[in-house]
Design an enzyme around this catalytic site. Sequence first.
Site, PDB file in Angstrom:
ATOM      1  N   ALA A 269       0.849  -1.192   0.000  1.00  0.00           N
ATOM      2  CA  ALA A 269       0.000   0.000   0.000  1.00  0.00           C
ATOM      3  C   ALA A 269       0.883   1.240   0.000  1.00  0.00           C
ATOM      4  CB  ALA A 269      -0.916   0.008   1.226  1.00  0.00           C
ATOM      5  N   ASP A 270       0.333   2.296  -0.551  1.00  0.00           N
ATOM      6  CA  ASP A 270       1.015   3.581  -0.496  1.00  0.00           C
ATOM      7  C   ASP A 270      -0.037   4.673  -0.353  1.00  0.00           C
ATOM      8  OD1 ASP A 270       3.863   4.851  -1.020  1.00  0.00           O
ATOM      9  OD2 ASP A 270       2.345   6.166  -1.915  1.00  0.00           O
TER      10      ASP A 270
END
Length: 193
Positions: free
Chosen positions: A76-77
């Site tokens: 995830a970012d």
Amino acid sequence: MFLQNLEQYEIILASKSPRRQQLLSDLGLRFSVQSMDIPEVFPDNLGMTEVSVYLAELKAEAFRPQLKNNQLVITADTIVWLDDQVLNKPTDYADGFRMLKKLSGKKHQVITGVCLLSAEKKVSFYALTDVWFKELSDEEICYYLECYQPYDKAGAYGIQEWIGYIGIYRLEGSFFNVMGLPVQSVYEHLKTF
């Protein structure tokens, strides 16, 4: 485990974030934590919803060469988007102050891109939340930076910390997305993975 379709997988969360680890754990998943230091660099021409997905996929693809058939990597970012630009993690106190001053009194977007990657399949998606900050005084910003040192957080703040308690008066979308992982969306995608 509720997500029985995932029993065949050894799940890897590719994130050092204690918030993401807690949120994924609270879904009832068993996973290990591994991460690689991938430069968070993206092409300038990407739009608001493309940046975080691009970075999440970049992190996931780094695992592909060693990925075993029974492994599922979750990356995830999270980015903060204000005035057509990305506010990354602050480099120091002055940068954090500058970011919080820009966010003060304005609406911004928090976008988290997520990538689920196995040897056979890749699913990428994002969640977007609109967040409204009240006007923050310089004293409030300084207090937050000195006491909480949010240098590992996009936009220089954590919604679950003091600044979120006193500064955020409205949001539309997922609260957990602003923390760094849109768990409801992750759950829905994992159900059909």
